[in-house]
Design an enzyme around this catalytic site. Structure first.
Site, PDB file in Angstrom:
ATOM      1  N   TYR A   1       0.847  -1.192   0.000  1.00 29.22           N
ATOM      2  CA  TYR A   1       0.000   0.000   0.000  1.00 29.22           C
ATOM      3  C   TYR A   1       0.884   1.244   0.000  1.00 29.22           C
ATOM      4  O   TYR A   1       2.069   1.180   0.367  1.00 29.22           O
ATOM      5  CB  TYR A   1      -0.955   0.011   1.203  1.00 29.22           C
ATOM      6  CG  TYR A   1      -0.320  -0.277   2.547  1.00 29.22           C
ATOM      7  CD1 TYR A   1       0.351   0.695   3.251  1.00 29.22           C
ATOM      8  CD2 TYR A   1      -0.401  -1.554   3.104  1.00 29.22           C
ATOM      9  CE1 TYR A   1       0.923   0.421   4.494  1.00 29.22           C
ATOM     10  CE2 TYR A   1       0.168  -1.844   4.337  1.00 29.22           C
ATOM     11  CZ  TYR A   1       0.827  -0.851   5.020  1.00 29.22           C
ATOM     12  OH  TYR A   1       1.398  -1.129   6.241  1.00 29.22           O
TER      13      TYR A   1
ATOM     14  N   ASP B   1       4.454  -5.028  22.778  1.00 31.30           N
ATOM     15  CA  ASP B   1       5.038  -6.339  22.457  1.00 31.30           C
ATOM     16  C   ASP B   1       5.688  -6.997  23.667  1.00 31.30           C
ATOM     17  O   ASP B   1       5.805  -8.217  23.723  1.00 31.30           O
ATOM     18  CB  ASP B   1       6.105  -6.182  21.359  1.00 31.30           C
ATOM     19  CG  ASP B   1       5.481  -6.060  19.979  1.00 31.30           C
ATOM     20  OD1 ASP B   1       4.240  -6.049  19.879  1.00 31.30           O
ATOM     21  OD2 ASP B   1       6.243  -5.977  18.993  1.00 31.30           O
TER      22      ASP B   1
HETATM   23  C1  FAD Z   1      13.205  -0.714  14.412  1.00 33.26           C
HETATM   24  C2  FAD Z   1      11.873  -1.388  14.436  1.00 33.26           C
HETATM   25  C3  FAD Z   1      11.243  -1.680  13.217  1.00 33.26           C
HETATM   26  C4  FAD Z   1       9.994  -2.322  13.217  1.00 33.26           C
HETATM   27  N1  FAD Z   1       9.402  -2.610  12.023  1.00 33.26           N
HETATM   28  C5  FAD Z   1       8.203  -3.208  12.001  1.00 33.26           C
HETATM   29  C6  FAD Z   1       7.546  -3.491  10.767  1.00 33.26           C
HETATM   30  O1  FAD Z   1       8.078  -3.188   9.714  1.00 33.26           O
HETATM   31  N2  FAD Z   1       6.339  -4.112  10.786  1.00 33.26           N
HETATM   32  C7  FAD Z   1       5.743  -4.466  11.972  1.00 33.26           C
HETATM   33  O2  FAD Z   1       4.652  -5.047  11.960  1.00 33.26           O
HETATM   34  N3  FAD Z   1       6.331  -4.200  13.156  1.00 33.26           N
HETATM   35  C8  FAD Z   1       7.536  -3.582  13.189  1.00 33.26           C
HETATM   36  N4  FAD Z   1       8.115  -3.307  14.380  1.00 33.26           N
HETATM   37  C9  FAD Z   1       7.391  -3.701  15.602  1.00 33.26           C
HETATM   38  C10 FAD Z   1       6.207  -2.826  15.900  1.00 33.26           C
HETATM   39  O3  FAD Z   1       6.606  -1.488  15.965  1.00 33.26           O
HETATM   40  C11 FAD Z   1       5.654  -3.315  17.205  1.00 33.26           C
HETATM   41  O4  FAD Z   1       5.207  -4.650  17.061  1.00 33.26           O
HETATM   42  C12 FAD Z   1       4.478  -2.540  17.719  1.00 33.26           C
HETATM   43  O5  FAD Z   1       4.467  -1.212  17.272  1.00 33.26           O
HETATM   44  C13 FAD Z   1       4.463  -2.563  19.259  1.00 33.26           C
HETATM   45  O6  FAD Z   1       5.497  -1.691  19.660  1.00 33.26           O
HETATM   46  P1  FAD Z   1       6.289  -1.735  21.007  1.00 33.26           P
HETATM   47  O7  FAD Z   1       6.539  -0.303  21.333  1.00 33.26           O
HETATM   48  O8  FAD Z   1       5.640  -2.598  22.008  1.00 33.26           O
HETATM   49  O9  FAD Z   1       7.672  -2.445  20.646  1.00 33.26           O
HETATM   50  P2  FAD Z   1       8.843  -1.948  19.721  1.00 33.26           P
HETATM   51  O10 FAD Z   1       8.327  -1.222  18.546  1.00 33.26           O
HETATM   52  O11 FAD Z   1       9.714  -3.126  19.487  1.00 33.26           O
HETATM   53  O12 FAD Z   1       9.649  -0.879  20.611  1.00 33.26           O
HETATM   54  C14 FAD Z   1      10.447  -1.234  21.713  1.00 33.26           C
HETATM   55  C15 FAD Z   1      11.426  -0.112  21.987  1.00 33.26           C
HETATM   56  O13 FAD Z   1      12.136  -0.404  23.198  1.00 33.26           O
HETATM   57  C16 FAD Z   1      13.517  -0.174  23.011  1.00 33.26           C
HETATM   58  N5  FAD Z   1      14.230  -1.023  23.976  1.00 33.26           N
HETATM   59  C17 FAD Z   1      14.399  -2.369  23.937  1.00 33.26           C
HETATM   60  N6  FAD Z   1      15.042  -2.798  25.028  1.00 33.26           N
HETATM   61  C18 FAD Z   1      15.314  -1.696  25.785  1.00 33.26           C
HETATM   62  C19 FAD Z   1      15.944  -1.485  27.037  1.00 33.26           C
HETATM   63  N7  FAD Z   1      16.447  -2.497  27.773  1.00 33.26           N
HETATM   64  N8  FAD Z   1      16.071  -0.221  27.498  1.00 33.26           N
HETATM   65  C20 FAD Z   1      15.559   0.843  26.802  1.00 33.26           C
HETATM   66  N9  FAD Z   1      14.948   0.693  25.603  1.00 33.26           N
HETATM   67  C21 FAD Z   1      14.810  -0.558  25.114  1.00 33.26           C
HETATM   68  C22 FAD Z   1      13.746  -0.500  21.551  1.00 33.26           C
HETATM   69  O14 FAD Z   1      14.928   0.097  21.044  1.00 33.26           O
HETATM   70  C23 FAD Z   1      12.486   0.058  20.905  1.00 33.26           C
HETATM   71  O15 FAD Z   1      12.617   1.420  20.578  1.00 33.26           O
HETATM   72  C24 FAD Z   1       9.364  -2.680  14.444  1.00 33.26           C
HETATM   73  C25 FAD Z   1       9.995  -2.392  15.659  1.00 33.26           C
HETATM   74  C26 FAD Z   1      11.237  -1.738  15.675  1.00 33.26           C
HETATM   75  C27 FAD Z   1      11.913  -1.433  17.005  1.00 33.26           C
END
Ligand code: FAD
Length: 407
Positions: free
Chosen positions: A220, A299
């Protein structure tokens, strides 16, 4: 910083930044510790269904996000083999009228950047980049979190720690309540290509979903229609962690054999020179919460397979509920966090199961795939979309629902 009303968030992904904004709205002060020195602007497009956009809009982000989002008019489901459309599931204005909030697609990097910009301009939010959460200790007055940057060790004291640090969460590991993620024997591949490189029909504001042998393909427009986001999910044994490993063009093309995939799809897959890939992991147990003044969101609490496009959506919902509970019951943060976990357990488990079921349906082959396609055609787009009413109709807690002032 004084402990009272101070919450520490580990991770500045979608979950952590949305939580910070929502917590600030609930009257709390927030410090977000993010391990990356600058937020990674990679990532593919993500879909934001009305359950998620409703929260983002209530947080006052509509104008900020407007130049970056696309509002697809429909999901066009295609048969990978024949290249014919199976069904068109209406989104756009129709979905917005039905659910009271829009369906958007956006590049993940753009969403993260917009959330970070909003957080930076919020006086009660501090973001410390390049600071990895290493350790924490709960005590009678809350929690002390130890973060480590290149140069120093950072100690933060607060009433609660929110582990928003993704599927490989170190907060969850330290809580010892989380089973290890399980490899699903699939990888997801992504590429971004200029919109003028694809046929006009693929530039339309539609989500194209192709169901074919050995793979499913989604594409998309993103970045205001300038780029096309392509994601392919295939069966695979490559299982390294991380989001952005380089993928080989030759390898991905091998999954799109001439005899099993329509020429149009094969031509599209042949365009990108560069592919990035990540291995898909799941967790058998449903939502795992925390202990004492510590909890998990996004996540870290409940990884979502991408088949229902709810990874970001569930994280955003979590953030709204968490902020509501902590804001209301701040005199007992541990109770507030357990209340948040209780409110999220069933819904996130249902979304995880629905996503796994979708993976099985997308993966059908032979006569089963033909029956699936026929069933979708007979049911029709409107009724197919209505099957997601439970997902898209979700309403945030009142305190979020009633906000809509720009930050
Ligand atoms: C670089 C990246 C690219 C992604 N690309 C896609 C995609 O193309 N398609 C898709 O479906 N999902 C993707 N995802 C996952 C998607 O963003 C998540 O599944 C969803 O948005 C839930 O996000 P979240 O914030 O729970 O986890 P995440 O998006 O994984 O974010 C977690 C954050 O915590 C940080 N972190 C980890 N461990 C520590 C620590 N010990 N101390 C401090 N910070 C820490 C990470 O650097 C990250 O910024 C991606 C995630 C990342 C990090």
């Amino acid at each position: 910083m004084a402990t009272a009303r101070h919450v520490i968030v580990a991770g500045a992904g979608i979950a952590g930044l949305t939580a910070a904004l929502a917590l600030a709205r609930a009257g709390l002060r927030v410090t977000v510790l993010e391990q990356a020195a600058r937020p990674e602007e990679t990532g593919a497009g993500i879909q934001l269904s009305p359950n998620a956009t409703r929260v983002l809009i209530a947080l006052g982000l509509r104008d900020l996000l407007a130049p970056m989002v696309m509002a697809p008019q429909a999901t066009r489901v295609m048969a990978g083999g024949s290249g014919h459309a199976i069904v068109r599931i209406p989104l756009g204005g129709e979905a917005e009228r039905r659910y009271g909030a829009p369906y958007w697609t956006i590049h993940r990097g753009d969403l993260q950047a917009a959330l970070a910009a909003a957080a930076k301009s919020t006086i009660d939010i501090t973001i410390k980049l390049g600071t990895r959460v290493d350790d924490f200790v709960a005590h009678i007055k809350g929690v002390t979190v130890q973060g480590r940057s290149d140069r120093q060790v950072v100690d933060e004291r607060g009433v609660a720690l929110i582990g928003a640090d993704g599927i490989w969460s170190s907060v969850a590991t330290q809580l010892r309540r989380q089973r290890k993620p399980r490899f699903t024997h699939r990888t997801a591949w992504r590429a971004l290509i200029p919109a003028d490189a694809v046929p006009a029909e693929f530039r339309e504001p539609l989500v194209h979903l192709w169901l074919g042998l050995d793979a499913h393909l989604v594409h998309y427009p993103v970045k205001g229609g300038r780029l096309i986001n392509i994601v392919v999910i295939v069966h695979d044994e490559w299982n390294e962690t991380g989001w952005s490993a380089e993928g080989s063009r030759v390898e991905i093309l091998r999954h799109f054999a001439r005899w099993s995939w329509a020429e149009k799809a094969r031509e599209l897959i042949a365009i990108p020179d560069q592919w990035l890939k990540w291995a898909l992991y799941d967790r058998n147990s449903a939502f795992r919460g925390g202990v004492g003044p510590v909890t998990l969101i996004g996540d870290a609490a409940h990884p979502m397979l991408p088949f229902l496009a709810q990874g970001a959506g569930m994280a955003i919902e979590d953030a709204a509920v968490l902020a509501d509970m902590l804001g209301k019951y701040l005199d007992d943060p541990a109770d507030a966090l357990r209340a948040y976990e209780g409110a999220r357990r069933l819904r996130t488990a249902r979304a995880q199961q629905a996503s796994r079921r979708q993976a099985r349906i997308y993966g059908l082959t032979g006569p089963e795939a033909l029956i699936r396609n026929l069933g979708m055609r007979l049911l029709g787009g409107e009724r197919l979309r209505a099957r997601y009413d439970w997902l898209y109709n979700w309403q945030p807690p009142e305190f979020i629902a009633h906000q809509s002032q720009p930050l």
